[in-house]
Design a protein around this motif. Structure first.
Motif, PDB file in Angstrom:
ATOM      1  N   ASP A 389      18.856  85.843 -66.987  1.00 31.20           N
ATOM      2  CA  ASP A 389      18.888  87.118 -67.698  1.00 31.20           C
ATOM      3  C   ASP A 389      18.158  88.181 -66.874  1.00 31.20           C
ATOM      4  N   GLY A 390      18.148  89.421 -67.394  1.00 29.26           N
ATOM      5  CA  GLY A 390      17.544  90.520 -66.663  1.00 29.26           C
ATOM      6  C   GLY A 390      16.062  90.349 -66.444  1.00 29.26           C
ATOM      7  N   GLU A 391      15.356  89.839 -67.437  1.00 28.43           N
ATOM      8  CA  GLU A 391      13.915  89.648 -67.300  1.00 28.43           C
ATOM      9  C   GLU A 391      13.581  88.639 -66.216  1.00 28.43           C
ATOM     10  N   SER A 392      14.326  87.531 -66.164  1.00 30.35           N
ATOM     11  CA  SER A 392      14.074  86.499 -65.143  1.00 30.35           C
ATOM     12  C   SER A 392      14.372  87.028 -63.749  1.00 30.35           C
ATOM     13  N   TRP A 393      15.507  87.729 -63.583  1.00 33.51           N
ATOM     14  CA  TRP A 393      15.843  88.269 -62.268  1.00 33.51           C
ATOM     15  C   TRP A 393      14.843  89.337 -61.831  1.00 33.51           C
ATOM     16  N   THR A 394      14.375  90.142 -62.764  1.00 27.49           N
ATOM     17  CA  THR A 394      13.396  91.175 -62.419  1.00 27.49           C
ATOM     18  C   THR A 394      12.102  90.555 -61.922  1.00 27.49           C
ATOM     19  N   TRP A 395      11.643  89.520 -62.598  1.00 25.41           N
ATOM     20  CA  TRP A 395      10.403  88.856 -62.182  1.00 25.41           C
ATOM     21  C   TRP A 395      10.594  88.198 -60.809  1.00 25.41           C
ATOM     22  N   PHE A 396      11.733  87.528 -60.599  1.00 20.59           N
ATOM     23  CA  PHE A 396      11.983  86.838 -59.333  1.00 20.59           C
ATOM     24  C   PHE A 396      12.058  87.836 -58.181  1.00 20.59           C
ATOM     25  N   LEU A 397      12.795  88.923 -58.358  1.00 15.59           N
ATOM     26  CA  LEU A 397      12.941  89.907 -57.278  1.00 15.59           C
ATOM     27  C   LEU A 397      11.635  90.657 -57.011  1.00 15.59           C
ATOM     28  N   SER A 398      10.821  90.850 -58.057  1.00 14.27           N
ATOM     29  CA  SER A 398       9.528  91.513 -57.831  1.00 14.27           C
ATOM     30  C   SER A 398       8.619  90.660 -56.963  1.00 14.27           C
ATOM     31  N   LYS A 399       8.655  89.336 -57.143  1.00 15.97           N
ATOM     32  CA  LYS A 399       7.857  88.445 -56.285  1.00 15.97           C
ATOM     33  C   LYS A 399       8.425  88.398 -54.868  1.00 15.97           C
ATOM     34  N   LEU A 400       9.762  88.499 -54.762  1.00 16.62           N
ATOM     35  CA  LEU A 400      10.379  88.537 -53.433  1.00 16.62           C
ATOM     36  C   LEU A 400       9.985  89.817 -52.696  1.00 16.62           C
ATOM     37  N   LYS A 401       9.901  90.913 -53.432  1.00 21.17           N
ATOM     38  CA  LYS A 401       9.506  92.188 -52.828  1.00 21.17           C
ATOM     39  C   LYS A 401       8.082  92.127 -52.298  1.00 21.17           C
ATOM     40  N   GLU A 402       7.193  91.408 -52.978  1.00 17.11           N
ATOM     41  CA  GLU A 402       5.827  91.253 -52.487  1.00 17.11           C
ATOM     42  C   GLU A 402       5.787  90.510 -51.161  1.00 17.11           C
ATOM     43  N   CYS A 403       6.797  89.689 -50.885  1.00 10.98           N
ATOM     44  CA  CYS A 403       6.806  88.889 -49.645  1.00 10.98           C
ATOM     45  C   CYS A 403       7.406  89.664 -48.471  1.00 10.98           C
TER      46      CYS A 403
END
Length: 454
Positions: A389-403
């Motif tokens: 869902d949108g919440e899961s993808w948002t959390w995953f991509l936000s952690k990817l952005k930190e990397c």
């Protein structure tokens, strides 16, 4: 409180059927004795010398119910250990073996005067013992001397650590010897089974030592009076525990795909028995759990895994998301070497997608990969969440952005899922978001083409 003992002398330890047993003459003495738990070794030896009328006692031995080997007493320290064991259950009667000569021999029981001393703590309820009548007719003489194919020699007095171990050994015996049994009585203190064929004399009875959970064989008649010609389509004793016991070794090879149909075929060839695919699947699942642990245990060790991963791989990033009650929701993992490789060597293209998991707890696998000049892919990060869902993808991509940061020239490729589109716009607002051509082709296929493809 005094310790109650029965003292055996006139015998020695001999190897009988691969086990150490105290073998004595039929006319050897057996004396009762009560001692204080603070008696010294010298005083005890003097008392035993008077009781046994012997001056050549070399050592003393005792055997606990849950131990297969005898324990020697040769000094005060050994005697103190025995006192500690005895005081834990002061109501038991302990056997003390007097050894008047060193050495261990072997016995084939060819001498009629030899016998094995009994265990005094077994209940001697005669109504539960089966008397084997050798003159009883056997319709099939080929099974008169049934070979003991099990790894355990079942005999009265044999001790099992728990009830499950005993049931496993019984199941293995039935599988190897091609017969089935039915449970007549099963409780926390007793376990009684008999041959599935009505009227057969095969019986097995066991009882427990109080509330300890330890079971011992009380009586066992291992002679079948049935013809063993009655066969059944699927062996009921091939339960998950028994099947898993034989599947653990083949499944240690992680590269092998061991399908249920292959398991059924292997059991047919090896044991000449038929098992269902359901029995094979349950046995395989239990064998994998015994080898790898359960999924629940794996989730519990996730924080330790992430901690060790970051220490072993410099630059790695891990995150675990939990709810207000500290229950697992999502995990994110990015290996340091993959992050550096993407930033320094790969194209500025990130391909993201998700796949549904089929394990015990289901969930969704999130994945982000990069691509080099030869169109070879490299996993950059991965994670597990509840749903796509949108919440899961948002959390995953936000952690990817930190990397990897936000690179203006970077492109993200995905399918047409609305949840991904919203997450990319929220987390990477300045990054180009393209759609996968393969997904577009499948989604835009005409209805007539889909019917033909089916």
């Amino acid at each position: 409180m005094k310790i109650r003992l029965v003292v055996y002398n006139g015998g020695k330890w001999e190897i009988v059927n691969g086990k150490l047993e105290y073998v004595a003459d039929a006319d050897s003495s057996r004396r009762g004795l009560e001692i204080e738990p603070n008696l010294s070794y010298t005083a005890l030896l003097s008392k035993l010398s008077n009781i046994c009328s012997s001056t050549n006692i070399t050592k003393l031995s005792y055997r606990l119910s849950s131990f297969s080997d005898p324990i020697d007493i040769i000094n005060d320290e050994d005697l103190a250990i025995f006192y500690n064991f005895a005081m834990e259950n002061i109501f038991e009667i302990y056997k003390l073996y007097v050894i008047e000569g060193f050495g261990v021999g072997s016995s084939s029981f060819s001498t009629p005067k030899k016998f094995l001393v009994p265990d005094l703590n077994f209940c001697a309820d005669e109504e539960n013992y089966d008397v084997v009548n050798d003159s009883q007719p056997n319709p099939d003489n080929s099974f008169e001397n049934c070979s003991r194919s099990s790894s355990i020699t079942f005999e009265p007095g044999h001790v099992f650590n728990n009830k499950e171990d005993m049931k496993l050994e019984l199941g293995k015996k039935c599988l190897l010897e091609h017969f089935e049994f039915k449970v007549d009585r099963s409780s926390k203190s007793r376990y009684q089974v008999s041959c599935l064929v009505g009227g057969c004399g095969w019986r097995f009875r066991a009882r427990s030592f109080g509330d300890s959970g330890v079971f011992f064989v009380k009586s066992f008649n291992d002679k079948h009076t049935c013809s063993k010609t009655l066969t059944y389509p699927h062996v009921r004793q091939a339960n998950p525990n028994v099947v898993a016991h034989y599947l653990k070794e083949p499944l240690k090879d992680s590269g092998r795909i061991y399908r249920c149909k292959e398991i059924v075929k292997d059991f047919r060839q090896r044991f000449q028995v038929e098992i269902t695919t359901s029995q094979a699947w349950r046995g395989k699942s239990l064998a994998l759990e015994l080898l790898q642990g359960s999924s629940r245990d794996s989730f519990a060790e996730l924080p330790l895994y992430c901690y060790n991963l970051e220490r072993a791989n410099p630059g790695s990033v891990t995150h675990i998301k939990t709810d207000d009650e500290r229950r697992f929701e999502m995990v994110f993992v990015a290996i340091g070497a993959a992050i550096r490789t993407f930033i320094c060597n790969l194209r500025l293209v990130v391909i993201i997608d998700a796949a549904h998991l089929k394990g015990e707890f289901k969930g969704t696998l999130f994945l982000a990969v990069g691509m080099d000049g030869n169109n070879q892919i490299l996993p950059i990060s991965y994670g597990i969440g509840k749903s796509e869902d949108g919440e899961s993808w948002t959390w995953f991509l936000s952690k990817l952005k930190e990397c990897i940061g936000e690179i203006p020239e970077m492109a993200i490729i995905s399918d047409r899922a609305n949840s991904i589109h919203l997450a990319v716009r929220n987390v990477f607002p300045h990054v180009y978001h393209g759609l996968c051509c393969r997904h577009l082709m499948m989604n835009l296929r005409l209805p007539s083409d889909k019917k033909k493809r089916k």
